[in-house]
Design a protein around this motif. Structure first.
Motif, PDB file in Angstrom:
ATOM      1  N   GLY A   1       0.832  -1.272  -0.076  1.00 37.41           N
ATOM      2  CA  GLY A   1      -0.118   0.092   0.052  1.00 37.41           C
ATOM      3  C   GLY A   1       0.793   1.249   0.055  1.00 37.41           C
ATOM      4  N   ASN A   2       0.215   2.369   0.091  1.00 39.87           N
ATOM      5  CA  ASN A   2       0.865   3.496   0.101  1.00 39.87           C
ATOM      6  C   ASN A   2       1.676   3.845   1.331  1.00 39.87           C
ATOM      7  N   HIS A   3       1.607   3.103   2.440  1.00 35.62           N
ATOM      8  CA  HIS A   3       2.334   3.456   3.518  1.00 35.62           C
ATOM      9  C   HIS A   3       3.176   1.961   3.996  1.00 35.62           C
ATOM     10  N   VAL A   4       3.582   1.365   2.869  1.00 30.76           N
ATOM     11  CA  VAL A   4       4.267   0.147   2.905  1.00 30.76           C
ATOM     12  C   VAL A   4       5.418   0.293   4.133  1.00 30.76           C
ATOM     13  N   TRP A   5       6.059   1.510   3.934  1.00 27.88           N
ATOM     14  CA  TRP A   5       7.553   1.587   4.698  1.00 27.88           C
ATOM     15  C   TRP A   5       6.998   1.440   6.283  1.00 27.88           C
ATOM     16  N   ARG A   6       5.889   2.067   6.540  1.00 29.09           N
ATOM     17  CA  ARG A   6       5.635   2.116   7.984  1.00 29.09           C
ATOM     18  C   ARG A   6       5.284   0.616   8.447  1.00 29.09           C
ATOM     19  N   GLN A   7       4.465   0.144   7.598  1.00 31.27           N
ATOM     20  CA  GLN A   7       4.007  -1.448   7.793  1.00 31.27           C
ATOM     21  C   GLN A   7       5.256  -2.212   8.072  1.00 31.27           C
ATOM     22  N   CYS A   8       6.223  -2.025   7.144  1.00 26.47           N
ATOM     23  CA  CYS A   8       7.625  -2.841   7.055  1.00 26.47           C
ATOM     24  C   CYS A   8       8.375  -2.578   8.413  1.00 26.47           C
ATOM     25  N   ASN A   9       8.339  -1.213   8.766  1.00 22.88           N
ATOM     26  CA  ASN A   9       9.047  -1.038   9.826  1.00 22.88           C
ATOM     27  C   ASN A   9       8.427  -1.710  11.076  1.00 22.88           C
ATOM     28  N   THR A  10       7.272  -1.507  11.441  1.00 17.98           N
ATOM     29  CA  THR A  10       6.269  -2.103  12.462  1.00 17.98           C
ATOM     30  C   THR A  10       6.574  -3.605  12.414  1.00 17.98           C
ATOM     31  N   LEU A  11       6.534  -4.342  11.435  1.00 20.35           N
ATOM     32  CA  LEU A  11       6.703  -5.809  11.220  1.00 20.35           C
ATOM     33  C   LEU A  11       8.104  -6.143  11.777  1.00 20.35           C
ATOM     34  N   ALA A  12       9.094  -5.342  11.165  1.00 21.64           N
ATOM     35  CA  ALA A  12      10.481  -5.596  11.368  1.00 21.64           C
ATOM     36  C   ALA A  12      10.763  -5.444  12.952  1.00 21.64           C
ATOM     37  N   VAL A  13      10.327  -4.472  13.626  1.00 25.16           N
ATOM     38  CA  VAL A  13      10.460  -4.355  15.124  1.00 25.16           C
ATOM     39  C   VAL A  13       9.816  -5.540  15.596  1.00 25.16           C
ATOM     40  N   ALA A  14       8.552  -5.872  15.384  1.00 28.49           N
ATOM     41  CA  ALA A  14       7.837  -7.053  15.970  1.00 28.49           C
ATOM     42  C   ALA A  14       8.757  -8.355  15.629  1.00 28.49           C
TER      43      ALA A  14
ATOM     44  N   GLY B   1      20.709  -1.181  16.579  1.00 23.23           N
ATOM     45  CA  GLY B   1      19.356  -0.947  16.094  1.00 23.23           C
ATOM     46  C   GLY B   1      18.313  -0.650  16.963  1.00 23.23           C
ATOM     47  N   ILE B   2      18.588  -0.546  18.091  1.00 23.38           N
ATOM     48  CA  ILE B   2      17.705   0.030  19.045  1.00 23.38           C
ATOM     49  C   ILE B   2      17.092   1.541  18.780  1.00 23.38           C
ATOM     50  N   THR B   3      15.971   1.693  18.638  1.00 26.29           N
ATOM     51  CA  THR B   3      15.254   2.845  18.189  1.00 26.29           C
ATOM     52  C   THR B   3      14.222   3.573  19.283  1.00 26.29           C
ATOM     53  N   GLY B   4      13.761   4.317  18.965  1.00 22.76           N
ATOM     54  CA  GLY B   4      12.881   5.230  19.878  1.00 22.76           C
ATOM     55  C   GLY B   4      11.502   5.659  19.233  1.00 22.76           C
ATOM     56  N   PRO B   5      10.714   4.597  18.696  1.00 24.48           N
ATOM     57  CA  PRO B   5       9.481   4.831  18.299  1.00 24.48           C
ATOM     58  C   PRO B   5       8.349   5.276  19.466  1.00 24.48           C
ATOM     59  N   GLN B   6       7.105   5.147  18.909  1.00 22.20           N
ATOM     60  CA  GLN B   6       5.868   5.076  20.007  1.00 22.20           C
ATOM     61  C   GLN B   6       5.886   4.088  20.709  1.00 22.20           C
ATOM     62  N   PHE B   7       5.370   4.160  21.741  1.00 22.36           N
ATOM     63  CA  PHE B   7       5.283   2.729  22.710  1.00 22.36           C
ATOM     64  C   PHE B   7       4.786   1.502  21.932  1.00 22.36           C
ATOM     65  N   PRO B   8       5.993   0.627  21.942  1.00 19.15           N
ATOM     66  CA  PRO B   8       5.698  -0.442  20.920  1.00 19.15           C
ATOM     67  C   PRO B   8       4.626  -1.584  21.477  1.00 19.15           C
ATOM     68  N   ALA B   9       3.448  -1.270  21.763  1.00 22.32           N
ATOM     69  CA  ALA B   9       2.513  -2.254  22.419  1.00 22.32           C
ATOM     70  C   ALA B   9       1.933  -3.255  21.007  1.00 22.32           C
ATOM     71  N   TYR B  10       1.605  -2.651  20.147  1.00 23.31           N
ATOM     72  CA  TYR B  10       1.316  -3.663  19.093  1.00 23.31           C
ATOM     73  C   TYR B  10       2.261  -4.451  18.575  1.00 23.31           C
TER      74      TYR B  10
ATOM     75  N   GLU C   1       3.430 -13.827   7.275  1.00 22.70           N
ATOM     76  CA  GLU C   1       3.018 -12.232   6.649  1.00 22.70           C
ATOM     77  C   GLU C   1       1.815 -11.936   7.053  1.00 22.70           C
ATOM     78  N   HIS C   2       0.933 -12.773   7.443  1.00 20.56           N
ATOM     79  CA  HIS C   2      -0.633 -12.192   7.752  1.00 20.56           C
ATOM     80  C   HIS C   2      -1.042 -12.234   9.052  1.00 20.56           C
ATOM     81  N   TRP C   3      -0.140 -12.462  10.016  1.00 14.83           N
ATOM     82  CA  TRP C   3      -0.595 -12.315  11.558  1.00 14.83           C
ATOM     83  C   TRP C   3      -0.998 -10.852  12.023  1.00 14.83           C
ATOM     84  N   HIS C   4      -0.296  -9.878  11.261  1.00 13.65           N
ATOM     85  CA  HIS C   4      -0.503  -8.443  11.732  1.00 13.65           C
ATOM     86  C   HIS C   4      -1.882  -8.028  11.211  1.00 13.65           C
ATOM     87  N   ARG C   5      -2.477  -8.606  10.051  1.00  8.55           N
ATOM     88  CA  ARG C   5      -3.484  -8.206   9.461  1.00  8.55           C
ATOM     89  C   ARG C   5      -4.814  -8.807  10.506  1.00  8.55           C
ATOM     90  N   TRP C   6      -4.563  -9.980  10.943  1.00  6.26           N
ATOM     91  CA  TRP C   6      -5.508 -10.755  11.829  1.00  6.26           C
ATOM     92  C   TRP C   6      -5.497 -10.026  13.186  1.00  6.26           C
TER      93      TRP C   6
END
Length: 133
Positions: free
Chosen positions: A41-54, A77-86, A101-106
């Motif tokens: 999607g349009n914000h694939v960079w954000r999704q990939c970053n979230t999935l990489a942290v997880a 690679g330790i970073t300071g994002p929002q609180f990483p609850a998700y 690849e699909h667990w984040h959607r569920w």
């Protein structure tokens, strides 16, 4: 101002609980073909970053206060994002069930359904009668 619950009763002449269940089912039916896709999607960079942290939580360290990104160069690679609850909950799913690849959607669907149910409870609590809710 007409409350959304009253509006659903006027439009569909259904109890709100039935309307909300139908709304969640409609969302699931329309999104089911996309649930198996990787991040896109349009914000694939954000999704990939979230999935990489997880994934890095699951693979490296489950320390909640040390989220790690993939783009680390010669650092940890330790970073300071929002609180990483998700990301942390997703990492727990990866640890328990395994990576896919699909667990984040569920997980997002589950959170959306809980949010809709919570809004229903708030509407009940703050003014909507039982017949409206």
């Amino acid at each position: 101002m007409v409350r959304w619950i009253e509006l659903s009763n006027r439009i569909f002449n259904l109890p709100a609980r039935t309307f909300l269940t139908g709304l969640i089912a409609l969302w699931l039916i329309t999104h089911l073909p996309y649930m198996q896709l990787p991040a896109c999607g349009n914000h694939v960079w954000r999704q990939c970053n979230t999935l990489a942290v997880a994934k890095n939580y699951a693979d490296e360290s489950m320390n909640l206060l040390e989220p790690r990104v993939d783009k680390r160069f010669d650092k940890l690679g330790i970073t300071g994002p929002q609180f990483p609850a998700y990301e942390y909950v997703l990492a727990l799913i990866y640890k328990g069930i395994g990576f896919s690849e699909h667990w984040h959607r569920w997980l997002s669907f589950l959170l959306m359904a809980v949010a809709i149910a919570g809004m229903y409870r708030l509407a009940e609590e703050y003014g909507a009668t039982r017949t409206q809710a």
